[in-house]
Scaffold this motif. Structure first.
Motif, PDB file in Angstrom:
ATOM      1  N   THR A  92      41.492  51.299  39.661  1.00 36.51           N
ATOM      2  CA  THR A  92      41.437  51.225  41.123  1.00 36.51           C
ATOM      3  C   THR A  92      40.041  50.850  41.605  1.00 36.51           C
ATOM      4  N   ILE A  93      39.021  51.453  41.013  1.00 36.58           N
ATOM      5  CA  ILE A  93      37.641  51.159  41.401  1.00 36.58           C
ATOM      6  C   ILE A  93      37.298  49.707  41.081  1.00 36.58           C
ATOM      7  N   LEU A  94      37.619  49.274  39.856  1.00 39.53           N
ATOM      8  CA  LEU A  94      37.291  47.906  39.451  1.00 39.53           C
ATOM      9  C   LEU A  94      38.051  46.879  40.295  1.00 39.53           C
ATOM     10  N   TRP A  95      39.341  47.153  40.560  1.00 35.48           N
ATOM     11  CA  TRP A  95      40.131  46.203  41.343  1.00 35.48           C
ATOM     12  C   TRP A  95      39.654  46.157  42.790  1.00 35.48           C
ATOM     13  N   THR A  96      39.296  47.316  43.363  1.00 34.10           N
ATOM     14  CA  THR A  96      38.801  47.357  44.736  1.00 34.10           C
ATOM     15  C   THR A  96      37.495  46.574  44.860  1.00 34.10           C
ATOM     16  N   LEU A  97      36.614  46.705  43.877  1.00 32.28           N
ATOM     17  CA  LEU A  97      35.377  45.929  43.881  1.00 32.28           C
ATOM     18  C   LEU A  97      35.676  44.432  43.800  1.00 32.28           C
ATOM     19  N   THR A  98      36.673  44.082  43.002  1.00 35.94           N
ATOM     20  CA  THR A  98      37.083  42.679  42.903  1.00 35.94           C
ATOM     21  C   THR A  98      37.608  42.178  44.245  1.00 35.94           C
TER      22      THR A  98
END
Length: 438
Positions: A92-98
Motif C-alpha cells: 500500500t505504501i509503495l503503490w501510494t507513492l507510485t
C-alpha cells in the motif's frame, strides 16, 4: 447494528484476498513487461507528480524496475497470505507513492487499488487458506463479522453511483463521447461498421448508465443476482477487449463474491472448508474499527466526488475536482499550449524548447491539463532562476472537449510563474467555458 456483527462464513473475504493479491502482482509485473514503467518512470527527465509531491521523483537508473518487482512479489505474498498485514501495508505504501509520483498515465483503478488496500489491511483476510495459518494455527477462523462484506459492497457501490451521476451531461446522452470512443477500436471492418452505427453507440451510452446505476441493487437481490453477474461479466469483458484498461474489469468483477451467500462461495472455492452453525456463534462486539476508521473513511469517500459541485465552473472543462471523483472514461480532451517566456529585467522574449524536456505523453498532458501547465511553468521558472534569470511565463492554451471547437483555456495575460495553485476552489486564470476568448 446487531446484524453487522453477526458471524458469517469468511469464504468471500478469503477468496477475494487470493484474487486481489494475484491482481496486484499482475498489475505491477505487467507494468514492467508492457513497457509502462519505462515510458512513465525511466524515460522521462522528470515526472508530473501530484501537486505538493513534486519532491517525489522516480528512483535513478533502473531503480523503478526493482521497485515494481518488489511490489509484484508483495502481491504474491498477499495472495498466499504470508505475513499478510505487513506485506499488504508495504504494498500500500509503495503503490501510494507510485500514485503520487506520476499522473501522466492516470487511471481511476490506480486510486481504487489504494482504497481497497486500505480496507483490506483492517479485515481478517488471512485467517484461512494462508501461510500465516500454517505458521500459526491459533489464528485460524472459519467466520468473520458480516460488516466485512458490507464495507466492500459499500465501496464498490460508491464507485458505481458517482460513475452514473457523472454521465448525465449532453455529450454522453447524445452519444458523442461513445461514438468517438469506439472509433477505430476494432481490427475487423464488419465489427467497426457496427461500432459506427448510431443505434450502437447510443446503446453503449445508455447501457453504461443503466449498468452503473442498477448493477449493485441487482446483485443484492437474490432473484436477479445471477442475471446481474452475467451482465457484469459481459460488460467488463467488452471493456477489457475494446478499451484495454488493464486489470480494472477483472478487479471490478472480483467484488461479486461479496454479493453471493457465503455458503455458496464456500461450496465453489473451498469444498473442504468446515461447515459451522454460524447463527450460534458469538457476535463480534468490537465496534471501534467501524466508528473510528470506516465511518470517517466513507464520509470522505462521499465528500470527495461531490467537491467539484462547490467549485466554480464545469469540471468537464476546468478539470478542477475531476480526480478522486469516479469520473471514468467520460470525455476526451485535446488541445495545444504555447509558452511565452519573458525576461523581467530585459523585457526580451526567451525561446524555449518545450518538446526537448517532455515525453510525448507529457507533452500531450501539458497541452490541455491545467495542473500540468501550471506545474511546468513552475519548473521553467526554477530552471531560469538557477541561471540567475527572473522570468514571467504566459500560456496560450486552446482546448477541445470530445472533438468540439477549440476554445481558449488559460488566460494568456496571467503570469503563471507568479500564479498560485488553489486546491479547494477555482483558479481564476483558468477561463470558464462560456468566457469570451481574449
Amino acid at each position: 447494528m446487531k446484524k453487522l456483527f453477526q458471524p458469517i462464513d469468511n469464504a468471500p473475504l478469503i477468496i477475494f484476498r487470493i484474487f486481489f493479491g494475484f491482481l496486484l502482482a499482475a498489475e505491477t509485473f505487467g507494468a514492467i513487461l508492457t513497457g509502462w514503467v519505462k515510458e512513465n518512470f525511466i524515460k522521462p527527465e522528470f515526472t508530473f507528480s501530484h501537486i505538493g509531491m513534486e519532491w517525489l521523483q522516480p528512483l535513478p537508473g533502473n531503480g523503478m524496475y526493482f521497485y515494481f518487482a518488489t511490489m509484484g512479489i508483495l502481491g504474491i505474498l498477499v495472495m498466499i497470505g504470508y505475513k499478510y498485514r505487513l506485506t499488504l501495508s508495504a504494498f500500500t505504501i509503495l503503490w501510494t507513492l507510485t500514485y503520487w509520483m506520476q499522473k501522466t498515465s492516470y487511471n481511476n483503478h490506480y486510486y481504487m487499488l489504494i482504497l481497497v488496500c486500505l480496507i483490506m489491511i483492517f479485515l481478517p483476510a488471512n485467517r484461512y487458506a494462508s501461510v500465516d495459518v500454517k505458521q500459526n494455527p491459533e489464528i485460524k477462523s472459519w467466520s468473520m463479522p458480516q460488516w466485512c462484506s458490507w464495507v466492500m459492497i459499500l465501496q464498490i457501490a460508491i464507485v458505481y453511483l458517482f460513475a452514473t451521476l457523472s454521465k448525465f451531461y449532453p455529450d454522453w446522452l447524445d452519444g458523442t463521447f461513445t461514438k468517438n470512443l469506439l472509433a477505430n477500436k476494432s481490427p475487423f471492418p464488419f465489427v467497426q461498421d457496427i461500432f459506427n452505427q448510431k443505434w450502437f453507440y447510443l446503446f453503449i451510452a445508455y447501457s453504461g448508465i443503466a449498468f452503473d446505476l442498477l448493477i449493485v441493487p441487482l446483485l443484492l437481490w437474490k432473484k436477479t443476482r445471477t442475471f446481474a453477474f452475467i451482465a457484469s461479466l459481459i460488460f467488463h469483458l467488452f471493456n477489457a477487449v475494446t478499451l484495454q484498461i488493464g486489470i480494472f474489469p477483472f478487479f471490478a468483477l472480483s467484488f461479486a463474491v461479496f454479493f453471493y451467500p457465503p455458503e455458496k462461495i464456500r461450496s465453489i472455492f473451498f469444498k473442504k472448508k468446515a461447515v459451522l452453525d454460524f447463527d450460534n456463534l458469538p457476535s463480534d462486539k468490537n465496534k471501534s474499527i467501524l466508528l473510528y476508521f470506516f465511518l470517517p473513511y466513507f464520509i470522505l469517500q462521499i465528500l470527495l466526488p461531490i467537491r467539484h459541485w462547490f467549485i466554480k465552473g464545469d469540471v468537464l472543462w476546468t478539470e478542477e475536482g475531476h480526480r478522486l471523483s469516479w469520473r471514468m472514461m467520460l470525455r476526451s480532451r485535446s488541445g495545444y499550449t504555447v509558452f511565452k517566456i519573458v525576461d523581467k529585467q530585459s523585457g526580451q522574449e526567451i525561446r524555449y524548447n518545450v518538446r526537448s524536456k517532455l515525453t510525448e505523453k507529457q507533452f500531450n498532458m501539458v497541452s490541455d491539463k491545467p495542473d500540468a501547465i501550471w506545474q511546468f511553468a513552475q519548473r521553467i521558472k526554477k530552471e531560469f532562476a538557477s541561471q540567475g534569470k527572473d522570468v514571467s511565463i504566459f500560456a496560450d492554451t486552446h482546448v477541445s472537449i470530445n472533438g468540439k471547437k477549440l476554445k481558449q483555456f488559460i488566460d494568456p495575460k496571467v503570469d503563471l510563474a507568479s500564479a498560485d495553485w488553489n486546491y479547494f476552489s477555482h483558479n481564476d486564470w483558468i477561463l470558464l467555458y462560456d468566457d469570451k476568448e481574449k
